[in-house]
Design a protein around this motif. Sequence first.
Motif, PDB file in Angstrom:
ATOM      1  N   ARG A  71      25.777  25.139 -18.035  1.00 14.35           N
ATOM      2  CA  ARG A  71      24.482  24.801 -18.803  1.00 14.35           C
ATOM      3  C   ARG A  71      24.042  23.567 -18.609  1.00 14.35           C
ATOM      4  O   ARG A  71      22.486  23.413 -18.410  1.00 14.35           O
ATOM      5  CB  ARG A  71      24.787  25.081 -20.322  1.00 14.35           C
ATOM      6  CG  ARG A  71      24.910  26.445 -20.891  1.00 14.35           C
ATOM      7  CD  ARG A  71      24.833  26.457 -22.252  1.00 14.35           C
ATOM      8  NE  ARG A  71      26.216  27.027 -22.711  1.00 14.35           N
ATOM      9  CZ  ARG A  71      26.529  27.002 -24.066  1.00 14.35           C
ATOM     10  NH1 ARG A  71      26.062  26.805 -24.785  1.00 14.35           N
ATOM     11  NH2 ARG A  71      27.709  27.479 -24.245  1.00 14.35           N
ATOM     12  N   SER A  72      24.670  22.707 -18.220  1.00 16.53           N
ATOM     13  CA  SER A  72      23.989  21.313 -17.955  1.00 16.53           C
ATOM     14  C   SER A  72      23.560  21.154 -16.737  1.00 16.53           C
ATOM     15  O   SER A  72      22.913  20.300 -16.289  1.00 16.53           O
ATOM     16  CB  SER A  72      25.272  19.930 -18.378  1.00 16.53           C
ATOM     17  OG  SER A  72      26.073  20.176 -17.173  1.00 16.53           O
ATOM     18  N   GLY A  73      23.838  21.979 -15.696  1.00 16.67           N
ATOM     19  CA  GLY A  73      23.208  22.100 -14.309  1.00 16.67           C
ATOM     20  C   GLY A  73      23.965  21.169 -13.602  1.00 16.67           C
ATOM     21  O   GLY A  73      23.594  20.778 -12.350  1.00 16.67           O
ATOM     22  N   LYS A  74      25.239  20.585 -14.134  1.00 16.46           N
ATOM     23  CA  LYS A  74      25.849  19.540 -13.241  1.00 16.46           C
ATOM     24  C   LYS A  74      27.226  19.885 -12.655  1.00 16.46           C
ATOM     25  O   LYS A  74      27.712  19.310 -12.000  1.00 16.46           O
ATOM     26  CB  LYS A  74      26.137  18.256 -14.009  1.00 16.46           C
ATOM     27  CG  LYS A  74      24.827  17.451 -14.551  1.00 16.46           C
ATOM     28  CD  LYS A  74      25.355  16.451 -15.477  1.00 16.46           C
ATOM     29  CE  LYS A  74      23.827  15.793 -16.032  1.00 16.46           C
ATOM     30  NZ  LYS A  74      23.958  14.621 -16.670  1.00 16.46           N
ATOM     31  N   ALA A  75      27.557  20.986 -12.885  1.00 14.55           N
ATOM     32  CA  ALA A  75      28.896  21.454 -12.255  1.00 14.55           C
ATOM     33  C   ALA A  75      28.775  23.025 -11.955  1.00 14.55           C
ATOM     34  O   ALA A  75      27.992  23.876 -12.730  1.00 14.55           O
ATOM     35  CB  ALA A  75      29.917  21.236 -13.327  1.00 14.55           C
ATOM     36  N   VAL A  76      29.818  23.587 -11.305  1.00 12.17           N
ATOM     37  CA  VAL A  76      29.665  24.899 -10.774  1.00 12.17           C
ATOM     38  C   VAL A  76      31.150  25.488 -11.417  1.00 12.17           C
ATOM     39  O   VAL A  76      32.033  24.841 -10.990  1.00 12.17           O
ATOM     40  CB  VAL A  76      29.618  25.225  -9.310  1.00 12.17           C
ATOM     41  CG1 VAL A  76      29.842  26.755  -9.238  1.00 12.17           C
ATOM     42  CG2 VAL A  76      28.251  24.904  -8.830  1.00 12.17           C
ATOM     43  N   ALA A  77      31.084  26.506 -12.303  1.00 14.47           N
ATOM     44  CA  ALA A  77      32.499  27.016 -12.611  1.00 14.47           C
ATOM     45  C   ALA A  77      32.770  27.913 -11.895  1.00 14.47           C
ATOM     46  O   ALA A  77      31.824  28.865 -11.730  1.00 14.47           O
ATOM     47  CB  ALA A  77      32.151  27.440 -14.218  1.00 14.47           C
ATOM     48  N   LEU A  78      34.064  28.237 -11.441  1.00 19.04           N
ATOM     49  CA  LEU A  78      34.572  29.120 -10.559  1.00 19.04           C
ATOM     50  C   LEU A  78      35.744  29.796 -11.264  1.00 19.04           C
ATOM     51  O   LEU A  78      36.753  29.335 -11.786  1.00 19.04           O
ATOM     52  CB  LEU A  78      35.080  28.712  -9.237  1.00 19.04           C
ATOM     53  CG  LEU A  78      34.214  27.978  -8.203  1.00 19.04           C
ATOM     54  CD1 LEU A  78      34.990  26.899  -7.591  1.00 19.04           C
ATOM     55  CD2 LEU A  78      33.464  28.800  -7.586  1.00 19.04           C
ATOM     56  N   HIS A  79      35.511  31.411 -11.736  1.00 20.01           N
ATOM     57  CA  HIS A  79      36.416  31.917 -12.555  1.00 20.01           C
ATOM     58  C   HIS A  79      37.101  32.968 -11.418  1.00 20.01           C
ATOM     59  O   HIS A  79      36.335  33.807 -10.998  1.00 20.01           O
ATOM     60  CB  HIS A  79      35.808  32.800 -13.563  1.00 20.01           C
ATOM     61  CG  HIS A  79      34.998  31.690 -14.429  1.00 20.01           C
ATOM     62  ND1 HIS A  79      35.726  31.020 -15.548  1.00 20.01           N
ATOM     63  CD2 HIS A  79      33.922  31.294 -14.628  1.00 20.01           C
ATOM     64  CE1 HIS A  79      35.012  29.950 -16.085  1.00 20.01           C
ATOM     65  NE2 HIS A  79      33.746  30.490 -15.702  1.00 20.01           N
ATOM     66  N   THR A  80      38.231  32.986 -11.149  1.00 18.90           N
ATOM     67  CA  THR A  80      39.203  33.809 -10.559  1.00 18.90           C
ATOM     68  C   THR A  80      40.242  34.541 -11.414  1.00 18.90           C
ATOM     69  O   THR A  80      40.533  34.103 -12.357  1.00 18.90           O
ATOM     70  CB  THR A  80      39.635  33.332  -9.252  1.00 18.90           C
ATOM     71  OG1 THR A  80      40.638  32.305  -9.504  1.00 18.90           O
ATOM     72  CG2 THR A  80      38.554  32.410  -8.409  1.00 18.90           C
ATOM     73  N   ARG A  81      40.988  35.397 -10.740  1.00 21.13           N
ATOM     74  CA  ARG A  81      41.887  35.931 -11.431  1.00 21.13           C
ATOM     75  C   ARG A  81      43.260  35.008 -11.575  1.00 21.13           C
ATOM     76  O   ARG A  81      44.090  35.429 -12.603  1.00 21.13           O
ATOM     77  CB  ARG A  81      42.483  37.542 -10.748  1.00 21.13           C
ATOM     78  CG  ARG A  81      43.009  37.486  -9.392  1.00 21.13           C
ATOM     79  CD  ARG A  81      43.361  38.657  -8.716  1.00 21.13           C
ATOM     80  NE  ARG A  81      43.548  38.590  -7.642  1.00 21.13           N
ATOM     81  CZ  ARG A  81      44.910  38.302  -7.126  1.00 21.13           C
ATOM     82  NH1 ARG A  81      45.827  38.251  -8.080  1.00 21.13           N
ATOM     83  NH2 ARG A  81      45.041  38.215  -5.972  1.00 21.13           N
ATOM     84  N   VAL A  82      43.283  34.062 -10.877  1.00 20.49           N
ATOM     85  CA  VAL A  82      44.430  33.035 -10.899  1.00 20.49           C
ATOM     86  C   VAL A  82      44.014  31.923 -11.965  1.00 20.49           C
ATOM     87  O   VAL A  82      44.813  31.189 -12.147  1.00 20.49           O
ATOM     88  CB  VAL A  82      44.843  32.458  -9.590  1.00 20.49           C
ATOM     89  CG1 VAL A  82      45.506  33.479  -8.810  1.00 20.49           C
ATOM     90  CG2 VAL A  82      43.884  31.672  -8.837  1.00 20.49           C
ATOM     91  N   VAL A  87      33.707  22.411 -10.244  1.00 21.60           N
ATOM     92  CA  VAL A  87      33.607  21.310  -9.146  1.00 21.60           C
ATOM     93  C   VAL A  87      31.891  20.893  -9.399  1.00 21.60           C
ATOM     94  O   VAL A  87      31.226  21.686  -9.810  1.00 21.60           O
ATOM     95  CB  VAL A  87      33.613  21.973  -7.817  1.00 21.60           C
ATOM     96  CG1 VAL A  87      32.559  23.346  -7.793  1.00 21.60           C
ATOM     97  CG2 VAL A  87      33.424  21.093  -6.595  1.00 21.60           C
ATOM     98  N   PRO A  88      31.931  19.562  -9.278  1.00 19.46           N
ATOM     99  CA  PRO A  88      30.450  19.192  -9.513  1.00 19.46           C
ATOM    100  C   PRO A  88      29.499  19.603  -8.602  1.00 19.46           C
ATOM    101  O   PRO A  88      29.773  19.941  -7.480  1.00 19.46           O
ATOM    102  CB  PRO A  88      30.754  17.756  -9.317  1.00 19.46           C
ATOM    103  CG  PRO A  88      32.093  17.165  -9.380  1.00 19.46           C
ATOM    104  CD  PRO A  88      32.737  18.589  -8.955  1.00 19.46           C
ATOM    105  N   VAL A  89      28.259  20.006  -8.828  1.00 21.52           N
ATOM    106  CA  VAL A  89      27.318  20.692  -8.052  1.00 21.52           C
ATOM    107  C   VAL A  89      26.820  19.641  -6.771  1.00 21.52           C
ATOM    108  O   VAL A  89      27.011  20.233  -5.872  1.00 21.52           O
ATOM    109  CB  VAL A  89      25.887  20.797  -8.856  1.00 21.52           C
ATOM    110  CG1 VAL A  89      24.649  21.152  -8.060  1.00 21.52           C
ATOM    111  CG2 VAL A  89      26.068  21.806  -9.983  1.00 21.52           C
ATOM    112  N   VAL A  90      27.135  18.244  -7.160  1.00 18.52           N
ATOM    113  CA  VAL A  90      26.577  17.437  -5.899  1.00 18.52           C
ATOM    114  C   VAL A  90      27.734  17.552  -4.891  1.00 18.52           C
ATOM    115  O   VAL A  90      27.490  17.713  -3.587  1.00 18.52           O
ATOM    116  CB  VAL A  90      26.675  15.931  -6.357  1.00 18.52           C
ATOM    117  CG1 VAL A  90      26.602  15.066  -5.160  1.00 18.52           C
ATOM    118  CG2 VAL A  90      25.621  15.794  -7.394  1.00 18.52           C
TER     119      VAL A  90
END
Length: 114
Positions: A71-82, A87-90
């Motif tokens: 929501r803040s636009g500053k990070a990417v969330a990666l959701h996997t089965r493990v 990770v920061p967007v930059v």
Amino acid sequence: MNTEPGTISYGLGGVLHILVDAERYRIEPEDVKALLFSGRVVPITQDCSKAKREDYLICDVAIEGHAAINRSGKAVALHTRVGSYIVPVVSLQRVARGEAVSAPLFPIIPGETG
């Protein structure tokens, strides 16, 4: 849930490779663009090994999770089965442009704040 850090790295043709523990995933180049420029949720697929059979390559693809900008636009969330990672967007942008070879992933631990 796995709490070991992972990495995201640049691959041929703009593919982003995700390595967490012994699991290997990927985000396709067109999905990387959709994630970074449009903010769309994109699939994370299994990074399968290609087996040669009778002069053609076979590669079964399975969706194993998704990636989304928070929501803040500053990070990417990666959701996997493990597990789930951030990770920061930059950092992701630098890897996607080929400016950095890789970037670390940080585990998201449910129930912890701060």
